[in-house]
Design a protein around this motif. Structure first.
Motif, PDB file in Angstrom:
ATOM      1  N   VAL A  82      27.363  98.685 -79.380  1.00 39.85           N
ATOM      2  CA  VAL A  82      26.179 100.022 -78.706  1.00 39.85           C
ATOM      3  C   VAL A  82      26.291 101.220 -79.955  1.00 39.85           C
ATOM      4  CG1 VAL A  82      25.452 102.455 -78.145  1.00 39.85           C
ATOM      5  CG2 VAL A  82      25.818 100.688 -76.261  1.00 39.85           C
ATOM      6  N   ARG A  85      24.413  98.443 -82.884  1.00 37.79           N
ATOM      7  CA  ARG A  85      23.243  98.169 -82.564  1.00 37.79           C
ATOM      8  C   ARG A  85      22.779  99.611 -83.065  1.00 37.79           C
ATOM      9  NH1 ARG A  85      21.674  94.485 -78.550  1.00 37.79           N
ATOM     10  NH2 ARG A  85      23.160  93.483 -77.450  1.00 37.79           N
ATOM     11  N   VAL A  86      23.031 100.485 -83.059  1.00 35.81           N
ATOM     12  CA  VAL A  86      22.620 101.794 -83.030  1.00 35.81           C
ATOM     13  C   VAL A  86      22.887 102.049 -84.540  1.00 35.81           C
ATOM     14  CG1 VAL A  86      23.146 104.231 -83.372  1.00 35.81           C
ATOM     15  CG2 VAL A  86      22.999 103.082 -81.296  1.00 35.81           C
ATOM     16  N   VAL A  90      17.080  97.994 -87.718  1.00 38.83           N
ATOM     17  CA  VAL A  90      16.154  98.171 -87.296  1.00 38.83           C
ATOM     18  C   VAL A  90      16.724  97.904 -85.331  1.00 38.83           C
ATOM     19  CG1 VAL A  90      13.841  96.910 -85.758  1.00 38.83           C
ATOM     20  CG2 VAL A  90      14.218  97.394 -87.978  1.00 38.83           C
ATOM     21  N   VAL A  91      16.719  99.142 -84.423  1.00 37.30           N
ATOM     22  CA  VAL A  91      17.561  98.631 -83.456  1.00 37.30           C
ATOM     23  C   VAL A  91      16.819  97.417 -82.088  1.00 37.30           C
ATOM     24  CG1 VAL A  91      18.293  99.737 -81.387  1.00 37.30           C
ATOM     25  CG2 VAL A  91      17.268 100.906 -83.364  1.00 37.30           C
ATOM     26  N   VAL A  93      16.741  94.911 -79.426  1.00 38.67           N
ATOM     27  CA  VAL A  93      16.791  95.162 -78.295  1.00 38.67           C
ATOM     28  C   VAL A  93      15.843  94.285 -77.736  1.00 38.67           C
ATOM     29  CG1 VAL A  93      17.177  97.755 -78.191  1.00 38.67           C
ATOM     30  CG2 VAL A  93      14.964  97.092 -78.166  1.00 38.67           C
ATOM     31  N   PRO A  95      15.360  94.364 -73.759  1.00 39.27           N
ATOM     32  CA  PRO A  95      15.131  95.475 -73.045  1.00 39.27           C
ATOM     33  C   PRO A  95      15.243  93.711 -71.229  1.00 39.27           C
ATOM     34  CG  PRO A  95      13.677  95.887 -73.130  1.00 39.27           C
ATOM     35  CD  PRO A  95      13.652  95.490 -74.624  1.00 39.27           C
ATOM     36  N   GLY A  96      15.100  94.145 -70.257  1.00 40.42           N
ATOM     37  CA  GLY A  96      14.860  93.072 -69.261  1.00 40.42           C
ATOM     38  C   GLY A  96      15.643  93.838 -67.432  1.00 40.42           C
ATOM     39  N   GLY A 122      25.836  96.053 -72.059  1.00 44.56           N
ATOM     40  CA  GLY A 122      24.806  96.586 -72.240  1.00 44.56           C
ATOM     41  C   GLY A 122      24.095  95.792 -70.658  1.00 44.56           C
ATOM     42  N   TRP A 137      19.572  94.850 -69.102  1.00 42.17           N
ATOM     43  CA  TRP A 137      19.920  94.523 -70.038  1.00 42.17           C
ATOM     44  C   TRP A 137      19.309  95.350 -70.786  1.00 42.17           C
ATOM     45  CZ3 TRP A 137      24.070  91.042 -70.464  1.00 42.17           C
ATOM     46  CH2 TRP A 137      24.526  90.388 -68.918  1.00 42.17           C
ATOM     47  N   ILE A 138      20.190  96.166 -72.147  1.00 36.59           N
ATOM     48  CA  ILE A 138      20.179  96.498 -73.234  1.00 36.59           C
ATOM     49  C   ILE A 138      19.493  95.211 -73.840  1.00 36.59           C
ATOM     50  CG2 ILE A 138      21.765  95.972 -74.522  1.00 36.59           C
ATOM     51  CD1 ILE A 138      21.734  98.684 -75.947  1.00 36.59           C
ATOM     52  N   LEU A 140      19.119  90.767 -73.090  1.00 34.21           N
ATOM     53  CA  LEU A 140      19.139  89.860 -72.081  1.00 34.21           C
ATOM     54  C   LEU A 140      19.581  88.620 -72.658  1.00 34.21           C
ATOM     55  CD1 LEU A 140      14.982  89.153 -71.039  1.00 34.21           C
ATOM     56  CD2 LEU A 140      17.421  90.491 -69.901  1.00 34.21           C
TER      57      LEU A 140
ATOM     58  N   ARG C  28      17.545 107.339 -81.504  1.00 39.26           N
ATOM     59  CA  ARG C  28      17.126 106.083 -82.329  1.00 39.26           C
ATOM     60  C   ARG C  28      16.600 104.566 -81.661  1.00 39.26           C
ATOM     61  NH1 ARG C  28      19.472 103.119 -86.357  1.00 39.26           N
ATOM     62  NH2 ARG C  28      17.075 102.418 -86.811  1.00 39.26           N
ATOM     63  N   MET C  29      16.772 104.674 -79.930  1.00 38.67           N
ATOM     64  CA  MET C  29      16.946 103.663 -79.303  1.00 38.67           C
ATOM     65  C   MET C  29      15.064 104.249 -78.774  1.00 38.67           C
ATOM     66  SD  MET C  29      18.549 101.977 -78.279  1.00 38.67           S
ATOM     67  CE  MET C  29      20.821 101.874 -78.385  1.00 38.67           C
ATOM     68  N   ASN C  34      17.047 102.356 -72.557  1.00 39.71           N
ATOM     69  CA  ASN C  34      18.307 101.272 -73.369  1.00 39.71           C
ATOM     70  C   ASN C  34      18.555 102.707 -74.075  1.00 39.71           C
ATOM     71  OD1 ASN C  34      18.071  99.861 -73.862  1.00 39.71           O
ATOM     72  ND2 ASN C  34      15.825  99.397 -75.262  1.00 39.71           N
ATOM     73  N   HIS C  37      21.626 103.961 -72.062  1.00 40.24           N
ATOM     74  CA  HIS C  37      22.689 102.802 -72.494  1.00 40.24           C
ATOM     75  C   HIS C  37      23.801 103.916 -73.670  1.00 40.24           C
ATOM     76  CE1 HIS C  37      22.104  98.768 -70.666  1.00 40.24           C
ATOM     77  NE2 HIS C  37      21.164  99.166 -70.753  1.00 40.24           N
ATOM     78  N   LYS C  41      27.189 105.541 -71.921  1.00 40.51           N
ATOM     79  CA  LYS C  41      28.317 104.100 -72.462  1.00 40.51           C
ATOM     80  C   LYS C  41      29.299 105.252 -73.115  1.00 40.51           C
ATOM     81  CE  LYS C  41      26.359 100.307 -72.197  1.00 40.51           C
ATOM     82  NZ  LYS C  41      26.196  99.909 -70.947  1.00 40.51           N
ATOM     83  N   ASN C  97       8.041  97.433 -72.455  1.00 37.18           N
ATOM     84  CA  ASN C  97       8.061  96.684 -73.198  1.00 37.18           C
ATOM     85  C   ASN C  97       9.634  95.278 -72.646  1.00 37.18           C
ATOM     86  OD1 ASN C  97      10.900  98.735 -72.625  1.00 37.18           O
ATOM     87  ND2 ASN C  97      11.028  98.654 -75.344  1.00 37.18           N
ATOM     88  N   LEU C  98       9.524  95.198 -71.237  1.00 35.32           N
ATOM     89  CA  LEU C  98      10.713  94.731 -69.996  1.00 35.32           C
ATOM     90  C   LEU C  98      10.382  93.174 -70.608  1.00 35.32           C
ATOM     91  CD1 LEU C  98      11.092  96.543 -67.196  1.00 35.32           C
ATOM     92  CD2 LEU C  98      12.477  96.462 -69.429  1.00 35.32           C
ATOM     93  N   LEU C  99      11.180  92.570 -70.861  1.00 36.87           N
ATOM     94  CA  LEU C  99      10.596  91.096 -71.291  1.00 36.87           C
ATOM     95  C   LEU C  99      10.921  90.493 -69.229  1.00 36.87           C
ATOM     96  CD1 LEU C  99      12.298  90.149 -74.255  1.00 36.87           C
ATOM     97  CD2 LEU C  99      10.461  90.550 -73.705  1.00 36.87           C
ATOM     98  N   GLU C 100      11.298  91.008 -68.813  1.00 39.36           N
ATOM     99  CA  GLU C 100      11.758  90.421 -67.622  1.00 39.36           C
ATOM    100  C   GLU C 100      12.291  91.066 -66.418  1.00 39.36           C
ATOM    101  OE1 GLU C 100      12.403  87.561 -66.730  1.00 39.36           O
ATOM    102  OE2 GLU C 100      13.195  87.319 -64.110  1.00 39.36           O
ATOM    103  N   ASP C 101      11.135  91.604 -65.346  1.00 34.86           N
ATOM    104  CA  ASP C 101      11.175  93.067 -64.725  1.00 34.86           C
ATOM    105  C   ASP C 101      11.743  92.109 -62.960  1.00 34.86           C
ATOM    106  OD1 ASP C 101      11.229  94.820 -63.036  1.00 34.86           O
ATOM    107  OD2 ASP C 101       9.424  95.403 -64.449  1.00 34.86           O
TER     108      ASP C 101
END
Lengths: 165, 87, 114
Positions: A82, A85-86, A90-91, A93, A95-96, A122, A137-138, A140, C28-29, C34, C37, C41, C97-101
């Motif tokens: 994490v 990434r932060v 440019v972060v 990501v 996601p999925g 993630g 997932w942050i 994939l 920032r996320m 995200n 996350h 964590k 913006n999910l690539l898979e759902d």
């Protein structure tokens, strides 16, 4: 008296918390603490902890230490991940939400798996049904995402099965 | 503990708290704000323990303990409300 | 004694830095999951390290700090899970913006609580 071990184990946990909070081993404190923890444990029928005395068998202790070390290592990795990434301009990501199957006998074990997944690299548990778990997932993973997710879930589930079954 | 060191730690924790609060004010939706609130309460729990250490007052650690319990319940209640469970 | 003091200072700085990154991550996320996350964590490990550092410098507080750490480890994923679920239950706020759902495909709408 079927719930007796569960009630006693809840009382033991509550007494430990009492001693940690008061930091005194004076007999008056101990007797009062034991009385209060016993009342709470009987009133809740030991539902908070269940019977954890059976987790103290030597054969299981090794599996528990193994799980805790595996989990702590993963959690440390999660934070480096994490952090990296932060701090990037440019972060990054990707996601999925991916489905994976999770079949376990014990509700408590399923709960521990879901919480562990939330705290490791993630991944975040979003929803659980009877036999399935949905993981966010942050970013994939490479390759077949379903296979990778299943591998990650099984990493926790198989280690926990050695403890709870 | 030296003065600079204390300032650095206050800067880090206060900075994290401030950034979380910016998100709390900005957040597009209610859920964004709830997430920011969750983080802000945890950072302030740590800040409370740190102040207890600097002042040498162990009573503030108890306050931090109770605060972490109550903030968890608060976030959970907000989440359940957003979830639609508390209608 | 000097070793304990050095360890305490190192733990305090690393814990404080991780807590700072969690705040930065929240800001920032790009979307709410995200952010979660970063919010679950990073604050967990940050709190563990920071409170361990305080414990090294003030050993008599260790039992209470241990209780706080234990409580944070137990409750943080639960509140994160509750918030993640809440986002899913509000379709108008769900990030797109999910690539898979798989969750949307399964048609799961939550329904009654068990």
């Amino acid at each position: 008296m079927k719930r007796f071990p569960a009630v006693m184990s809840t009382a033991a946990v509550l007494l430990c918390i009492w001693i940690f909070l008061t930091l005194s081993f004076h007999p008056h404190e101990l007797v009062l603490g034991f009385a209060v923890s016993l009342i709470i444990a009987v009133a809740t029928k030991g539902a908070f902890t269940g019977n954890w005395f059976r987790l103290l068998k030597p054969a299981r202790l090794a599996a528990e230490v193994n799980y805790v070390l595996y989990f702590l290592g993963k959690m440390f990795m999660a934070n480096i991940d994490v952090l990296m990434r932060v701090l990037q301009p440019v972060v990054p990501v990707k996601p999925g939400i991916v489905r994976a199957s999770l079949v376990m006998n014990s509700e408590r074990a399923r709960n521990i798996v879901a919480n562990s997944i939330t705290l490791t690299p993630g991944t975040l548990t979003i929803e659980m049904t009877g036999t399935e778990i949905f993981v966010h997932w942050i970013s994939l993973p490479e390759g077949d995402i379903h296979e990778e997710t299943q591998k990650m879930v099984d990493g926790f589930a198989n280690r926990l099965k050695r403890i709870f079954e | 503990m030296s003065n600079t060191f204390t300032s650095i730690l206050f800067g880090l924790l206060g900075g994290g708290l401030l950034l979380a609060f910016i998100r709390l004010l900005k957040g597009q939706h209610g859920t964004d704000r709830a997430v920011a609130l969750d983080t802000a309460t945890l950072i302030s729990t740590n800040l409370l323990v740190f102040i207890a250490f600097l002042e040498g007052r162990s009573m503030l650690v108890d306050v931090a303990l109770v605060y972490s319990v109550l903030s968890f319940l608060g976030v959970l209640a907000i989440a359940r409300y957003l979830d639609g469970g508390l209608r | 004694m000097i070793f304990l003091s050095i360890a305490g200072h190192v733990l305090l700085v690393s814990g404080g830095f991780i807590l700072f990154t969690s705040g930065l991550g929240i800001l920032r996320m790009p979307d709410v999951w995200n952010r979660l996350h970063a919010g679950t964590k990073a604050t967990t490990l940050g709190s563990i390290l920071f409170l361990a550092g305080i414990g090294c410098l003030e050993p008599t507080w260790i039992p209470k700090l241990f209780l706080i750490v234990l409580f944070i480890i137990l409750t943080n994923p639960v509140s994160g899970h509750a918030l993640a679920r809440a986002v899913h239950m509000r379709p108008e706020e769900k990030p797109d913006n999910l690539l898979e759902d798989d969750l949307a495909e399964s048609g799961f709408e939550g329904g009654e609580e068990q």
